[in-house]
Scaffold this motif. Structure first.
Motif, PDB file in Angstrom:
ATOM      1  N   SER A 174       3.227   1.595   5.944  1.00 21.08           N
ATOM      2  CA  SER A 174       2.665   0.283   5.605  1.00 21.08           C
ATOM      3  C   SER A 174       1.194   0.401   5.227  1.00 21.08           C
ATOM      4  CB  SER A 174       2.821  -0.696   6.772  1.00 21.08           C
ATOM      5  OG  SER A 174       4.179  -0.989   6.982  1.00 21.08           O
ATOM      6  N   ILE A 175       0.462   1.257   5.941  1.00 22.43           N
ATOM      7  CA  ILE A 175      -0.948   1.504   5.594  1.00 22.43           C
ATOM      8  C   ILE A 175      -1.023   2.061   4.181  1.00 22.43           C
ATOM      9  CG2 ILE A 175      -2.918   3.042   6.043  1.00 22.43           C
ATOM     10  CD1 ILE A 175      -2.889   0.794   8.036  1.00 22.43           C
ATOM     11  N   ASN A 176      -0.177   3.044   3.879  1.00 19.18           N
ATOM     12  CA  ASN A 176      -0.156   3.666   2.559  1.00 19.18           C
ATOM     13  C   ASN A 176       0.119   2.632   1.476  1.00 19.18           C
ATOM     14  OD1 ASN A 176       1.428   5.095   0.252  1.00 19.18           O
ATOM     15  ND2 ASN A 176       0.274   6.711   1.271  1.00 19.18           N
ATOM     16  N   GLU A 177       1.088   1.764   1.689  1.00 22.19           N
ATOM     17  CA  GLU A 177       1.434   0.727   0.702  1.00 22.19           C
ATOM     18  C   GLU A 177       0.271  -0.234   0.499  1.00 22.19           C
ATOM     19  OE1 GLU A 177       5.004  -0.907   2.382  1.00 22.19           O
ATOM     20  OE2 GLU A 177       6.221   0.805   1.744  1.00 22.19           O
ATOM     21  N   ASN A 178      -0.372  -0.642   1.597  1.00 21.51           N
ATOM     22  CA  ASN A 178      -1.512  -1.562   1.503  1.00 21.51           C
ATOM     23  C   ASN A 178      -2.688  -0.912   0.779  1.00 21.51           C
ATOM     24  OD1 ASN A 178      -1.267  -4.303   2.966  1.00 21.51           O
ATOM     25  ND2 ASN A 178      -0.158  -2.885   4.267  1.00 21.51           N
ATOM     26  N   MET A 179      -2.919   0.356   1.058  1.00 23.09           N
ATOM     27  CA  MET A 179      -4.042   1.047   0.423  1.00 23.09           C
ATOM     28  C   MET A 179      -3.779   1.252  -1.078  1.00 23.09           C
ATOM     29  SD  MET A 179      -5.339   3.558   3.434  1.00 23.09           S
ATOM     30  CE  MET A 179      -6.989   3.839   2.818  1.00 23.09           C
ATOM     31  N   LYS A 180      -2.521   1.491  -1.442  1.00 21.73           N
ATOM     32  CA  LYS A 180      -2.171   1.600  -2.869  1.00 21.73           C
ATOM     33  C   LYS A 180      -2.446   0.267  -3.579  1.00 21.73           C
ATOM     34  CE  LYS A 180       1.543   5.065  -2.789  1.00 21.73           C
ATOM     35  NZ  LYS A 180       0.942   6.268  -3.132  1.00 21.73           N
ATOM     36  N   LYS A 181      -2.106  -0.837  -2.911  1.00 20.95           N
ATOM     37  CA  LYS A 181      -2.378  -2.167  -3.487  1.00 20.95           C
ATOM     38  C   LYS A 181      -3.883  -2.374  -3.648  1.00 20.95           C
ATOM     39  CE  LYS A 181       1.780  -4.326  -1.658  1.00 20.95           C
ATOM     40  NZ  LYS A 181       2.340  -5.202  -0.640  1.00 20.95           N
ATOM     41  N   LEU A 182      -4.657  -1.989  -2.632  1.00 22.57           N
ATOM     42  CA  LEU A 182      -6.115  -2.130  -2.707  1.00 22.57           C
ATOM     43  C   LEU A 182      -6.684  -1.271  -3.837  1.00 22.57           C
ATOM     44  CD1 LEU A 182      -6.968  -2.137   1.109  1.00 22.57           C
ATOM     45  CD2 LEU A 182      -7.255  -4.051  -0.478  1.00 22.57           C
ATOM     46  N   GLN A 183      -6.122  -0.078  -4.038  1.00 22.53           N
ATOM     47  CA  GLN A 183      -6.567   0.781  -5.142  1.00 22.53           C
ATOM     48  C   GLN A 183      -6.213   0.157  -6.489  1.00 22.53           C
ATOM     49  OE1 GLN A 183      -4.749   4.491  -3.463  1.00 22.53           O
ATOM     50  NE2 GLN A 183      -6.628   5.419  -4.236  1.00 22.53           N
ATOM     51  N   ASN A 184      -5.000  -0.365  -6.605  1.00 22.22           N
ATOM     52  CA  ASN A 184      -4.567  -1.000  -7.862  1.00 22.22           C
ATOM     53  C   ASN A 184      -5.396  -2.235  -8.191  1.00 22.22           C
ATOM     54  OD1 ASN A 184      -2.579   0.934  -8.292  1.00 22.22           O
ATOM     55  ND2 ASN A 184      -0.985  -0.279  -7.306  1.00 22.22           N
ATOM     56  N   MET A 185      -5.881  -2.915  -7.150  1.00 22.20           N
ATOM     57  CA  MET A 185      -6.721  -4.105  -7.341  1.00 22.20           C
ATOM     58  C   MET A 185      -8.182  -3.719  -7.562  1.00 22.20           C
ATOM     59  SD  MET A 185      -4.963  -6.342  -4.291  1.00 22.20           S
ATOM     60  CE  MET A 185      -6.151  -7.662  -4.300  1.00 22.20           C
ATOM     61  N   LYS A 186      -8.465  -2.408  -7.579  1.00 23.71           N
ATOM     62  CA  LYS A 186      -9.824  -1.878  -7.782  1.00 23.71           C
ATOM     63  C   LYS A 186     -10.779  -2.326  -6.676  1.00 23.71           C
ATOM     64  CE  LYS A 186      -8.907  -0.200 -11.986  1.00 23.71           C
ATOM     65  NZ  LYS A 186      -8.053   0.941 -11.972  1.00 23.71           N
ATOM     66  N   ILE A 187     -10.264  -2.391  -5.446  1.00 20.56           N
ATOM     67  CA  ILE A 187     -11.084  -2.769  -4.295  1.00 20.56           C
ATOM     68  C   ILE A 187     -11.572  -1.522  -3.560  1.00 20.56           C
ATOM     69  CG2 ILE A 187     -11.063  -3.958  -2.051  1.00 20.56           C
ATOM     70  CD1 ILE A 187      -9.107  -5.972  -3.344  1.00 20.56           C
ATOM     71  N   ILE A 188     -10.705  -0.494  -3.487  1.00 20.84           N
ATOM     72  CA  ILE A 188     -11.105   0.773  -2.889  1.00 20.84           C
ATOM     73  C   ILE A 188     -10.818   1.900  -3.868  1.00 20.84           C
ATOM     74  CG2 ILE A 188     -10.794   0.046  -0.489  1.00 20.84           C
ATOM     75  CD1 ILE A 188      -8.141   1.613  -0.471  1.00 20.84           C
ATOM     76  N   GLU A 189     -11.503   3.018  -3.651  1.00 19.12           N
ATOM     77  CA  GLU A 189     -11.298   4.193  -4.491  1.00 19.12           C
ATOM     78  C   GLU A 189     -11.402   5.437  -3.628  1.00 19.12           C
ATOM     79  OE1 GLU A 189     -13.537   6.410  -8.199  1.00 19.12           O
ATOM     80  OE2 GLU A 189     -13.835   4.267  -7.932  1.00 19.12           O
ATOM     81  N   ARG A 190     -10.569   6.405  -3.941  1.00 17.86           N
ATOM     82  CA  ARG A 190     -10.597   7.690  -3.216  1.00 17.86           C
ATOM     83  C   ARG A 190     -11.497   8.652  -3.975  1.00 17.86           C
ATOM     84  NH1 ARG A 190      -9.627   9.505   1.855  1.00 17.86           N
ATOM     85  NH2 ARG A 190      -9.225  11.729   1.816  1.00 17.86           N
ATOM     86  N   ILE A 191     -12.439   9.236  -3.270  1.00 15.42           N
ATOM     87  CA  ILE A 191     -13.342  10.226  -3.839  1.00 15.42           C
ATOM     88  C   ILE A 191     -13.015  11.570  -3.191  1.00 15.42           C
ATOM     89  CG2 ILE A 191     -15.753  10.929  -4.159  1.00 15.42           C
ATOM     90  CD1 ILE A 191     -15.072   8.290  -5.582  1.00 15.42           C
ATOM     91  N   GLY A 192     -12.699  12.556  -3.999  1.00 15.24           N
ATOM     92  CA  GLY A 192     -12.388  13.881  -3.475  1.00 15.24           C
ATOM     93  C   GLY A 192     -10.916  14.064  -3.175  1.00 15.24           C
ATOM     94  N   ALA A 193     -10.617  15.204  -2.573  1.00 16.11           N
ATOM     95  CA  ALA A 193      -9.237  15.584  -2.281  1.00 16.11           C
ATOM     96  C   ALA A 193      -8.675  14.827  -1.079  1.00 16.11           C
ATOM     97  CB  ALA A 193      -9.172  17.081  -2.029  1.00 16.11           C
ATOM     98  N   ASP A 194      -7.356  14.920  -0.924  1.00 19.05           N
ATOM     99  CA  ASP A 194      -6.696  14.247   0.198  1.00 19.05           C
ATOM    100  C   ASP A 194      -7.244  14.714   1.546  1.00 19.05           C
ATOM    101  OD1 ASP A 194      -5.145  12.886  -1.592  1.00 19.05           O
ATOM    102  OD2 ASP A 194      -3.334  14.075  -1.270  1.00 19.05           O
ATOM    103  N   LYS A 195      -7.463  16.002   1.692  1.00 23.85           N
ATOM    104  CA  LYS A 195      -7.871  16.550   2.995  1.00 23.85           C
ATOM    105  C   LYS A 195      -9.344  16.320   3.318  1.00 23.85           C
ATOM    106  CE  LYS A 195      -4.022  18.376   4.429  1.00 23.85           C
ATOM    107  NZ  LYS A 195      -3.315  17.776   5.527  1.00 23.85           N
TER     108      LYS A 195
END
Length: 60
Positions: free
Chosen positions: A30-51
């Motif tokens: 559920s966290i993953n799904e919510n974070m994907k939605k936040l990324q698609n809405m351009k609210i959050i962005e991942r910088i760097g690698a997964d680890k």
């Protein structure tokens, strides 16, 4: 739920989805799904690698 995720990212940009699941009280999936939605809405962005990357909140 999204608001709580954003609050935790503000506190710790390096927070893991696993830790967020514990804090928010929902499954990691559920966290993953919510974070994907936040990324698609351009609210959050991942910088760097997964680890060793981190999250940023994009201010509008």
């Amino acid at each position: 739920m999204k608001k709580k995720i954003l609050e935790e990212i503000k506190k710790d940009p390096f927070v893991t989805q696993e830790k967020l699941a514990d804090i928010v009280g929902i499954t990691r999936k559920s966290i993953n799904e919510n974070m994907k939605k936040l990324q698609n809405m351009k609210i959050i962005e991942r910088i760097g690698a997964d680890k060793n990357g981190h999250w940023i909140i994009i201010e509008h």
